[in-house]
Design a protein around this motif. Structure first.
Motif, PDB file in Angstrom:
ATOM      1  N   ALA A 329       1.017  10.905  12.393  1.00  0.00           N
ATOM      2  CA  ALA A 329       1.678  11.945  11.595  1.00  0.00           C
ATOM      3  C   ALA A 329       0.992  13.287  11.772  1.00  0.00           C
ATOM      4  O   ALA A 329       1.650  14.332  11.848  1.00  0.00           O
ATOM      5  N   VAL A 334       3.805  15.869  10.898  1.00  0.00           N
ATOM      6  CA  VAL A 334       4.748  15.253   9.971  1.00  0.00           C
ATOM      7  C   VAL A 334       4.075  15.090   8.616  1.00  0.00           C
ATOM      8  O   VAL A 334       2.971  14.525   8.529  1.00  0.00           O
ATOM      9  N   ALA A 357       9.548  13.090  13.197  1.00  0.00           N
ATOM     10  CA  ALA A 357       9.170  14.124  14.157  1.00  0.00           C
ATOM     11  C   ALA A 357      10.350  14.529  15.032  1.00  0.00           C
ATOM     12  O   ALA A 357      10.539  15.708  15.345  1.00  0.00           O
TER      13      ALA A 357
END
Length: 619
Positions: A329, A334, A357
């Motif tokens: 992430a 993200v 994403a």
């Protein structure tokens, strides 16, 4: 009353672990199964969940310090050392005293509408010990996890006593010396008893839990406790806490509706904020429970709206987040709070992060179309300017690499191969191959098949050394090097010489995916007789790969590139654009001579340049 959190056994050959990061500090609240700290070993980096709910009272092993298996890492208690929950099963009176604390740890129970006896309430406060009284329960045992695995350590229970579970739904996570894996439930029902606690080790065939068809008696204890305590003046704090945790009960008197309307929005925020997705807000204390219903009554509806909205992100990303998912992430920018997990219990998986994403990238495509001419700024790693200790896995790889170089005589032979015919075959068959086999037709399966055939002709390349003896295996088990977040791992493609391209392609894709997701069984990582590493997947022309014992050879495949090549034909020499690749074979010169390596590579090159693979497609 405090309970110790110890370092669990993380594998048969693992004796210690290094604390890399504490996820909780002294004074923080923690729930059962909520990640407490991260530990690194020579096999894997993993999170250690809390075996109990409470408050972190003491941290005994600091970050970057190493502790042996079984050592006490921290102490978790109720925050005041009263230990009220211990005698809860003896009588109904102690149960009433412990009820407010139990309501904080298990707020979901207040949603039940049944009216159990006081003895059932006592069983609830004792942690569900009485839930195993059902006579139709069945045992869940630790399955065989590999030929060489005799035991496993329970690292995390995914279900608690009283939870419903379906057939094949993950029930718990178990760690061995090879791999961490989930154990699915063999039957559907309700978890009535957990027999092996987290961090405990059990032998294969040992009983882990019992599952029955009926819900445990403690699952509906706390709803009527509000009626009991409303009639007792000394139990008013308990009634206030229950009014906050279960305001959605529709049978409340009409005259109380204006007071309960406000807590309806605030109640979900308490258990949500205590989950693994958000560590900022601990579970409400007794004082907070007393004052919570009064504050919303005096506030306006406009002030209550942010409270309700803040609970939604906590619910959407609630669940266990692994270090791999967290790092992924971060790499893709993200925000995990905006991701809805598709795993069991709302857990966020790698696929959820990648999908988020991709959505973010698609949303930014239109605004960024105008300044497309500007070169993208290179990504700056967060490691820049820092100093970090090597992980346990990296230390083991380093030790084995040095040991291999010190105990063997290694050298590398390189050949260049014209794979134009294979490139043409791939272009002509790739769509049909994908449709019929379900996997993409890359160059790697061709390299693996050609290597397996040559290993049969020259078994010295497939041999192993044991002292002054040379062993020639009867099968060609090719280890496929896979780059993962934890380091380089080599799952094994077994009996590759008997498989076609469709089988090889499908198995390589499956092994690579499960390696990166840490879903391999221990046997799938052992037993290789020869290694294939595709360094060209990152654009390298070739390298000199390192042989790892007990194998004696490893084949590195470089990037396939187009370039002008001199071709000899009946009409003389000419120059044409061809697809070429470098193949580098590193080998142990103690038993493999340069001539052996050259003969092996020559057969591989002739097989690839011939391009006669249509009969081996398997479609």
């Amino acid at each position: 009353m405090s309970e110790s959190v110890v370092l669990p056994a993380l594998g048969e050959s693992v004796t210690e672990g290094t604390v890399t990061r504490w996820l909780k500090n002294v004074g923080d609240s923690v729930e059962v199964d909520e990640p407490l700290l991260e530990v690194s070993t020579d096999k894997v980096d993993t999170e250690i969940p809390s075996p109990v709910a409470g408050v972190v009272e003491e941290i005994l092993v600091q970050e970057d310090e190493t502790a042996e298996v079984g050592a006490v890492l921290a102490k978790v208690g109720d925050g005041n050392g009263s230990g009220d929950s211990e005698p809860a099963g003896d009588s109904a009176a102690p149960a009433a005293e412990a009820a407010p604390e139990q309501e904080q740890a298990q707020p979901s129970q207040h949603q039940q509408q049944s009216e159990p006896e006081p003895q059932s309430q006592a069983a609830s406060t004792s942690g569900g010990d009485g839930a195993s009284s059902s006579g139709d329960s069945q045992s869940v045992v630790l399955p065989s996890l590999g030929e060489s695995i005799t035991e496993g350590t329970v690292t995390r229970w995914l279900k608690s006593v009283g939870d419903s579970v379906e057939v094949d739904e993950p029930l718990l996570e178990v760690s061995t010396d090879k791999v961490d894996t989930e154990v699915p439930s063999p039957i559907a029902g309700v978890v009535q008893e957990i027999l092996v606690q987290e961090d405990d080790t059990v032998e294969v065939g040992g009983e882990l839990a019992r599952i029955g068809s009926g819900a445990p008696a403690s699952s509906s204890d706390s709803a009527p406790s509000a009626e009991d305590t409303n009639s007792a003046g000394e139990a008013q704090p308990k009634a206030d806490a229950q009014q906050e945790a279960a305001p959605q009960q529709q049978e409340a008197p009409q005259q109380e509706a204006p007071q309960q309307e406000a807590p309806q929005q605030e109640a979900p925020s308490a258990p949500a904020s205590a989950g693994a997705a958000g560590y900022e807000k601990p579970a409400p204390s007794d004082e907070q429970a007393d004052s919570a219903p009064k504050a919303p009554a005096a506030s306006s509806p406009a002030a209550e709206a942010p409270v309700a909205s803040s609970a939604e992100p906590s619910d959407s990303n609630a669940g266990y987040v692994t270090p791999i998912v967290r790092k992924l992430a971060h790499e893709h920018n993200v925000d995990l709070s905006s991701v809805t997990g598709s795993g069991v219990g709302g857990r966020i998986r790698k696929e959820d992060v990648l999908a988020a994403a991709e959505r973010a990238s698609s949303a930014q495509t239109a605004p960024s179309a105008a300044p497309a001419q500007a070169a993208a700024a290179p990504e700056v790693s967060e490691l820049r300017g820092t100093s970090q200790k090597m992980s346990r896995l990296r230390k083991v790889i380093a030790e084995r690499a040095v040991a291999s170089l010190q105990s063997t005589a290694q050298l590398t032979t390189v050949v260049e191969v014209d794979v134009t015919r294979i490139a043409q075959l791939r272009q002509a068959k790739k769509d049909e191959f994908l449709q019929k086999s379900g996997s993409k037709l890359s160059f790697l399966p061709f390299f693996a098949l050609a290597a397996a055939e040559a290993l049969r002709t020259y078994p010295i390349i497939n041999a192993t050394v044991d002292g002054d003896s040379i062993t020639y295996p009867s099968t060609e088990n090719i280890s496929i090097a896979v780059d993962t977040e934890r380091g380089l791992l080599t799952p094994v493609l077994r009996d590759a010489g008997s498989k076609n391209l469709s089988e090889i392609s499908g198995e390589i894709a499956d092994l690579a995916a499960r390696t990166r997701d840490n879903k391999l069984t221990p046997d799938e990582l052992s037993g290789g007789t020869f290694t294939l590493t595709n360094t060209g997947s990152r654009g390298a022309l070739f390298d000199t790969p390192l042989v790892f014992l007990p194998q004696v050879a490893i084949l590195g495949t470089g990037a396939v590139v187009k370039k002008p090549v001199v071709i000899s034909g009946p009409e003389g020499d000419s120059i044409a654009v061809r697809s070429t690749v470098y193949l580098a074979l590193s080998y142990d010169h103690r038993i493999v001579d340069g001539a052996d390596a050259a003969r092996f590579l020559t057969q591989v090159r002739e097989r690839l340049e011939g391009g006669q693979f249509e009969a081996n497609l398997g479609i």
